[in-house]
Write a protein that holds these residues in place. Structure first.
Motif, PDB file in Angstrom:
ATOM      1  N   GLY A   1      25.836  55.675  -5.619  1.00  0.00           N
ATOM      2  CA  GLY A   1      24.524  55.994  -6.166  1.00  0.00           C
ATOM      3  C   GLY A   1      24.307  55.391  -7.534  1.00  0.00           C
ATOM      4  N   GLN A   2      25.355  55.410  -8.389  1.00  0.00           N
ATOM      5  CA  GLN A   2      25.239  54.865  -9.743  1.00  0.00           C
ATOM      6  C   GLN A   2      24.876  53.392  -9.739  1.00  0.00           C
TER       7      GLN A   2
ATOM      8  N   PRO B   1      21.568  54.745  -2.044  1.00  0.00           N
ATOM      9  CA  PRO B   1      20.744  53.818  -1.268  1.00  0.00           C
ATOM     10  C   PRO B   1      20.714  52.441  -1.926  1.00  0.00           C
ATOM     11  N   PRO B   2      20.605  51.393  -1.115  1.00  0.00           N
ATOM     12  CA  PRO B   2      20.648  50.041  -1.668  1.00  0.00           C
ATOM     13  C   PRO B   2      19.426  49.748  -2.536  1.00  0.00           C
ATOM     14  N   ARG B   3      19.681  49.104  -3.685  1.00  0.00           N
ATOM     15  CA  ARG B   3      18.602  48.700  -4.580  1.00  0.00           C
ATOM     16  C   ARG B   3      18.432  47.192  -4.523  1.00  0.00           C
TER      17      ARG B   3
ATOM     18  N   LEU C   1      31.863  46.935   3.686  1.00  0.00           N
ATOM     19  CA  LEU C   1      31.249  45.668   4.084  1.00  0.00           C
ATOM     20  C   LEU C   1      29.941  45.427   3.334  1.00  0.00           C
ATOM     21  N   ALA C   2      29.164  46.492   3.143  1.00  0.00           N
ATOM     22  CA  ALA C   2      27.913  46.350   2.403  1.00  0.00           C
ATOM     23  C   ALA C   2      28.185  45.967   0.955  1.00  0.00           C
ATOM     24  N   LEU C   3      29.258  46.518   0.379  1.00  0.00           N
ATOM     25  CA  LEU C   3      29.609  46.186  -0.999  1.00  0.00           C
ATOM     26  C   LEU C   3      30.018  44.719  -1.112  1.00  0.00           C
ATOM     27  N   VAL C   4      30.800  44.228  -0.162  1.00  0.00           N
ATOM     28  CA  VAL C   4      31.162  42.805  -0.164  1.00  0.00           C
ATOM     29  C   VAL C   4      29.898  41.950  -0.144  1.00  0.00           C
TER      30      VAL C   4
END
Length: 384
Positions: free
Chosen positions: A19-20, A25-27, A61-64
């Motif tokens: 969140g931070q 959610p994705p920004r 995977l989303a972070l990558v």
């Protein structure tokens, strides 16, 4: 019960981090920082391993993907655009690490000819070699967990780009050396001095990739890095640096068992340096200071390294043909065990809500949060 408690705590910490930073959610403009994100990827993979919850794997995977599309591209305030590698859009999508990855610092990089301000440089963007090796390791772990070789291929491409840019032969000749910080496009050094543990980090990480990536020959860059390592003084009393030595020692041991490390004698120097640093750090009394005088992420880096010591000792004892039975390496590993309780002390201190209200925590909340989570669930980060 302990793992159940840790699972809940680590999940809560990593949800807070998501969140931070705009992961969940994705920004549109997430706040990405390469060092922190490398640890975070491993944490999400570890939660997936513990719980089987695919949401955790999907967050890794989303972070990558966010890291590559944020730190693999030029900054919003940079007149340049697109991939920092200079590749066209489609090719950059297929090879997002070929130009390296930005650090994610708040200020633009120092331009050529601009005078160096050492204080300001800490907040300027660019590329750090030791951040890149952490990301190589994280990508390799993603491949090992998912079975998708694409991530290790990206790690290898990152290794090749970083090695070509950061290593150099001095004009006077002699052995190769390394720059500590490079420009965003890897075209010029920002800090020419060599990081103390960068050559060791590179040697071990390249060896890790070589052991994983079938058909990939990294032997030339491994040989290069071994030459740079020769004669480097590894001793440090910085807790984060000691933790890094322990992390590398564990990887050397496990890669040696897999016949994936060509310089096993280096282990003695790494263990000796870690022991000397631990003795100095433990004797400094700094763990008795209040939170306002302590840096959590540096201490937690040590705690993470110490969490790997029991596995290191077990591996040495179980492979006497490689490490000797009851010899110097086993004795060094046994000596390290005396310091393992420091990890519990560090983790317990920073688990205290009151200590996490100190300015030193609040000034670096994301890196502190993620590294606390790693120290509580270090399995994927410490794995090879």
């Amino acid at each position: 019960m302990a793992q159940s408690l840790n699972t809940t705590t680590v999940r809560d910490l990593m949800i807070e981090f998501a969140g931070q930073t705009g992961l969940l959610p994705p920004r549109a403009r997430p706040r990405r920082y390469l060092w922190t994100d490398a640890y975070a990827v491993c944490n999400y993979l570890e939660l997936f391993r513990w719980t089987g919850d695919r949401t955790c794997r999907d967050l890794a995977l989303a972070l990558v993907d966010q890291v590559h599309h944020t730190l693999g591209r030029h900054r919003d305030d940079d007149p340049r655009g697109g991939w920092i590698s200079g590749l066209p859009e489609a090719e950059g999508e297929a090879h997002p690490t070929r130009g390296g990855l930005r650090i994610g610092k708040p200020l633009p990089e120092r331009r050529p000819g601009e005078p160096l301000d050492e204080r300001l440089e800490w907040d300027r963007d660019g590329q750090y070699y030791h951040y890149l090796t952490k990301w190589m390791h994280a990508l390799n772990r993603v491949s090992r967990v998912t079975g998708d070789p694409t991530y290790t291929r990206w790690a290898v491409e990152l290794a090749e780009a970083a090695h070509a840019a950061f290593t150099y032969t001095p004009p006077s000749g002699g052995r190769k050396r390394m720059h500590w910080k490079m420009s965003i496009d890897l075209s010029y050094p920002l800090v020419p001095a060599m990081g103390q543990h960068d050559p060791l980090d590179g040697l071990v990480t390249y060896s890790e990739l070589q052991a994983t990536a079938g058909g990939t020959d990294l032997s030339p860059v491994i040989t290069d890095m071994a030459g740079i390592c020769r004669g480097v003084n590894l001793a440090t009393d910085d807790p984060l640096g000691i933790g890094g030595l322990l992390f590398d020692a564990g990887r050397i041991v496990h890669l040696t068992i897999r016949d994936g490390f060509l310089y096993p004698d280096l282990l003695d120097s790494v263990l000796d340096s870690a022991l000397a640093g631990l003795a100095r750090f433990a004797g400094s009394g700094s763990l008795r200071y209040p939170a306002d005088y302590r840096l959590a992420f540096r201490e937690l880096g040590l705690a993470i390294g110490l969490e790997g010591v029991p596995g290191l000792l077990e591996a040495v004892r179980e492979n006497p043909d490689l490490f000797g039975r009851g010899g110097g390496r086993e004795r060094r590993a046994e000596a390290l065990m005396e310091y393992v309780p420091l990890a519990d002390a560090i983790e317990g201190f920073w688990m205290d809500d009151g200590n996490r209200k100190a300015d030193t925590w609040l000034q670096n909340p994301e890196i502190n949060t993620v590294m606390l989570a790693t120290s509580l669930a270090p399995g994927e980060f410490l794995a090879v």
